[in-house]
Design a protein around this motif. Structure first.
Motif, PDB file in Angstrom:
ATOM      1  N   PRO A  43      21.948 -24.931 -21.756  1.00 18.89           N
ATOM      2  CA  PRO A  43      20.599 -24.730 -21.221  1.00 18.89           C
ATOM      3  C   PRO A  43      19.834 -26.044 -21.100  1.00 18.89           C
ATOM      4  O   PRO A  43      20.189 -27.054 -21.725  1.00 18.89           O
ATOM      5  N   ALA A  44      18.798 -26.010 -20.304  1.00 12.75           N
ATOM      6  CA  ALA A  44      17.922 -27.173 -20.190  1.00 12.75           C
ATOM      7  C   ALA A  44      17.153 -27.363 -21.486  1.00 12.75           C
ATOM      8  O   ALA A  44      17.063 -26.455 -22.326  1.00 12.75           O
ATOM      9  N   SER A  45      16.602 -28.536 -21.669  1.00 16.12           N
ATOM     10  CA  SER A  45      15.851 -28.844 -22.883  1.00 16.12           C
ATOM     11  C   SER A  45      14.709 -27.848 -23.086  1.00 16.12           C
ATOM     12  O   SER A  45      13.947 -27.561 -22.157  1.00 16.12           O
ATOM     13  N   GLY A  46      14.613 -27.305 -24.294  1.00 16.77           N
ATOM     14  CA  GLY A  46      13.562 -26.350 -24.617  1.00 16.77           C
ATOM     15  C   GLY A  46      13.937 -24.909 -24.355  1.00 16.77           C
ATOM     16  O   GLY A  46      13.189 -24.003 -24.739  1.00 16.77           O
ATOM     17  N   GLU A  47      15.076 -24.656 -23.722  1.00 12.86           N
ATOM     18  CA  GLU A  47      15.524 -23.299 -23.455  1.00 12.86           C
ATOM     19  C   GLU A  47      16.636 -22.914 -24.422  1.00 12.86           C
ATOM     20  O   GLU A  47      17.240 -23.772 -25.074  1.00 12.86           O
ATOM     21  N   THR A  48      16.893 -21.630 -24.523  1.00 15.72           N
ATOM     22  CA  THR A  48      17.916 -21.132 -25.432  1.00 15.72           C
ATOM     23  C   THR A  48      19.149 -20.699 -24.647  1.00 15.72           C
ATOM     24  O   THR A  48      19.083 -20.401 -23.450  1.00 15.72           O
ATOM     25  N   LEU A  49      20.281 -20.685 -25.348  1.00 17.84           N
ATOM     26  CA  LEU A  49      21.513 -20.205 -24.734  1.00 17.84           C
ATOM     27  C   LEU A  49      21.354 -18.743 -24.332  1.00 17.84           C
ATOM     28  O   LEU A  49      20.886 -17.923 -25.120  1.00 17.84           O
ATOM     29  N   LEU A  95      29.571 -27.432 -21.091  1.00 19.78           N
ATOM     30  CA  LEU A  95      29.306 -26.055 -21.477  1.00 19.78           C
ATOM     31  C   LEU A  95      29.126 -25.971 -22.985  1.00 19.78           C
ATOM     32  O   LEU A  95      29.276 -26.966 -23.708  1.00 19.78           O
ATOM     33  N   VAL A  96      28.817 -24.797 -23.474  1.00 16.83           N
ATOM     34  CA  VAL A  96      28.719 -24.553 -24.915  1.00 16.83           C
ATOM     35  C   VAL A  96      29.653 -23.398 -25.236  1.00 16.83           C
ATOM     36  O   VAL A  96      29.479 -22.285 -24.721  1.00 16.83           O
ATOM     37  N   SER A  97      30.657 -23.659 -26.055  1.00 18.79           N
ATOM     38  CA  SER A  97      31.626 -22.624 -26.414  1.00 18.79           C
ATOM     39  C   SER A  97      31.310 -22.080 -27.798  1.00 18.79           C
ATOM     40  O   SER A  97      30.944 -22.821 -28.711  1.00 18.79           O
ATOM     41  N   LYS A  98      31.450 -20.779 -27.923  1.00 15.94           N
ATOM     42  CA  LYS A  98      31.224 -20.106 -29.202  1.00 15.94           C
ATOM     43  C   LYS A  98      32.329 -19.085 -29.417  1.00 15.94           C
ATOM     44  O   LYS A  98      32.930 -18.587 -28.454  1.00 15.94           O
ATOM     45  N   SER A  99      32.583 -18.778 -30.684  1.00 13.00           N
ATOM     46  CA  SER A  99      33.524 -17.699 -30.957  1.00 13.00           C
ATOM     47  C   SER A  99      32.969 -16.403 -30.388  1.00 13.00           C
ATOM     48  O   SER A  99      31.767 -16.288 -30.119  1.00 13.00           O
ATOM     49  N   ARG A 100      33.833 -15.447 -30.176  1.00  9.25           N
ATOM     50  CA  ARG A 100      33.392 -14.197 -29.558  1.00  9.25           C
ATOM     51  C   ARG A 100      32.277 -13.546 -30.360  1.00  9.25           C
ATOM     52  O   ARG A 100      31.304 -13.040 -29.795  1.00  9.25           O
ATOM     53  N   ALA A 101      32.372 -13.583 -31.688  1.00  3.83           N
ATOM     54  CA  ALA A 101      31.330 -12.983 -32.528  1.00  3.83           C
ATOM     55  C   ALA A 101      30.027 -13.770 -32.435  1.00  3.83           C
ATOM     56  O   ALA A 101      28.940 -13.188 -32.323  1.00  3.83           O
ATOM     57  N   SER A 140      29.008 -15.590 -29.997  1.00  7.47           N
ATOM     58  CA  SER A 140      28.433 -15.568 -28.646  1.00  7.47           C
ATOM     59  C   SER A 140      27.486 -14.386 -28.450  1.00  7.47           C
ATOM     60  O   SER A 140      26.707 -14.381 -27.494  1.00  7.47           O
ATOM     61  N   LEU A 141      27.535 -13.399 -29.329  1.00 13.81           N
ATOM     62  CA  LEU A 141      26.652 -12.239 -29.171  1.00 13.81           C
ATOM     63  C   LEU A 141      25.183 -12.629 -29.267  1.00 13.81           C
ATOM     64  O   LEU A 141      24.323 -11.945 -28.716  1.00 13.81           O
ATOM     65  N   SER A 142      24.902 -13.734 -29.941  1.00 13.18           N
ATOM     66  CA  SER A 142      23.516 -14.177 -30.069  1.00 13.18           C
ATOM     67  C   SER A 142      22.937 -14.636 -28.737  1.00 13.18           C
ATOM     68  O   SER A 142      21.723 -14.797 -28.610  1.00 13.18           O
ATOM     69  N   THR A 143      23.786 -14.861 -27.737  1.00 14.95           N
ATOM     70  CA  THR A 143      23.293 -15.288 -26.428  1.00 14.95           C
ATOM     71  C   THR A 143      22.944 -14.103 -25.530  1.00 14.95           C
ATOM     72  O   THR A 143      22.539 -14.300 -24.382  1.00 14.95           O
ATOM     73  N   ILE A 144      23.121 -12.886 -26.047  1.00 14.51           N
ATOM     74  CA  ILE A 144      22.709 -11.683 -25.317  1.00 14.51           C
ATOM     75  C   ILE A 144      21.306 -11.339 -25.793  1.00 14.51           C
ATOM     76  O   ILE A 144      21.095 -10.973 -26.942  1.00 14.51           O
ATOM     77  N   GLY A 145      20.329 -11.468 -24.920  1.00  6.30           N
ATOM     78  CA  GLY A 145      18.923 -11.354 -25.314  1.00  6.30           C
ATOM     79  C   GLY A 145      18.581 -10.050 -25.992  1.00  6.30           C
ATOM     80  O   GLY A 145      17.923 -10.033 -27.036  1.00  6.30           O
TER      81      GLY A 145
END
Length: 355
Positions: A60-66, A212-218, A220-225
């Motif tokens: 994400p751009a600076s100040g934004e969240t994944l 990009l930003v890679s996360k484990s499958r578990a 990555s759930l935090s990127t679902i609003g």
């Protein structure tokens, strides 16, 4: 335990009141746990069921969240991802919320656009076929072989898969070539990358090389609003309930011990050891917690089974037994607040006060 049981029987009215309060709190905690799990699955089951080790999203751009909803994977990022060490497969998935037409009825759905031959693609998907979630089938009569319309394109339903939802909307798997013609694609290759990784994969090196930003499958759930907001709120409420239960139980047993100070003084005067009285007090608390918590858990189990067709609640070992055990443990912790009076009671002072 003899004295504990006799005392509970003698004060059975107060005991029943306390057990009832514990049962109600346990009922709330168990039901809230099941609801949290159910809502979480409605937001994330399509991601947790992916055959992928890592999920990569756009930085994400600076100040934004994944966020998966705003992520876009470019062609350059896709090519770099596929050449990184330890990456066995990098499959783009295009995610967008739209409406599909079932018969003549429009229905909300989340499109998951994948290449039919991709490692992450469900079996059955093809250039002119789709795979739909059982959540969509619950509200509309759809069987394998039927047709649905997606953005004006008619696709044959090849298969119905269990419990695939994203942000509370049932998922329809479609060819990525179709998804790329939707407005959500905006010229990108996909929304996220599903990575199958092996020996030599390093997440930090991958992120640096691809942007990009890679996360484990578990993770990555935090990127679902919807999941982050709901899960955080419900977890906080559940934690407050558990904290309240510890305070209520601690206050109850403190008052109960104060009322029994005369009896404790007599027992100490005739030679009862403090360790014996402590075991007796903890045993009394454990019996109360097991009975009250057991009733509340059984009620929550029955209620959950009765409403799970209408309410997104999950009733299983993790959502029933674990909260019950946690309530018992926290209740015993709260009950220890009453133990100080058991230790410090002075038999001579207490007996003199009684006279």
């Amino acid at each position: 335990m003899f004295l504990a049981i006799r005392d509970l029987w003698w004060a059975r009215g107060r005991f029943a009141l306390m057990a009832g309060a514990i049962a109600l709190i346990t009922l709330l905690v168990v039901m809230l746990t099941g609801l949290t799990e159910g809502l979480g699955r409605q937001s994330t089951s399509a991601i947790t069921s992916l055959r992928a080790d890592q999920i990569a999203v756009e930085r994400p751009a600076s100040g934004e969240t994944l966020s998966m909803s705003t992520s876009r994977i470019t062609g350059a990022a896709l090519q770099k991802a596929r050449t990184q060490s330890g990456v066995n497969a990098a499959d783009p998935i295009g995610i967008s919320t739209t409406r599909v037409t079932v018969g003549s009825t429009p229905a909300p759905a989340t499109l998951f656009g994948v290449d039919p031959k991709a490692a992450v693609a469900p079996s059955g998907i093809g250039p002119d076929s789709a795979v739909v979630s059982s959540e969509l089938v619950k509200d509309h009569t759809i069987r394998a072989g039927d047709s649905i319309s997606v953005n004006g394109t008619t696709l044959r339903v090849a298969k119905v898969v269990d419990d695939a939802s994203f942000s509370h909307v049932p998922v329809v798997w479609v060819p990525r070539s179709l998804w790329r013609h939707t407005g959500a694609a905006a010229g990108s290759e996909g929304t996220v990358l599903a990575l199958q990784t092996g020996k030599g994969f390093d997440a930090q090196s991958f992120d640096t090389a691809t942007g990009l930003v890679s996360k484990s499958r578990a993770d990555s759930l935090s990127t679902i609003g919807s999941y982050s907001a709901e899960n955080g709120s419900l977890t906080m409420i559940r934690g407050l309930l558990i904290a309240i239960s510890a305070l209520v139980i601690g206050a109850f047993f403190t008052v109960w011990t104060v009322q029994r100070e005369g009896d404790l003084a007599v027992l100490k005067a005739v030679g009862a050891r403090t360790t014996y009285l402590l075991r007796d007090a903890l045993g009394q608390a454990l019996l109360t917690l097991l009975l009250g918590g057991g009733i509340g858990t059984a009620a929550a189990f029955a209620l959950g089974l009765a409403v799970r067709g209408q309410v997104p609640v999950v009733i299983d070992l993790g959502t029933v037994v674990v909260p019950f055990a946690l309530m018992v443990a926290v209740g015993l912790l709260g009950a220890t607040a009453a133990l100080r009076r058991v230790v410090t009671v002075d038999p001579l002072t207490a007996l003199a006060g009684a006279r």
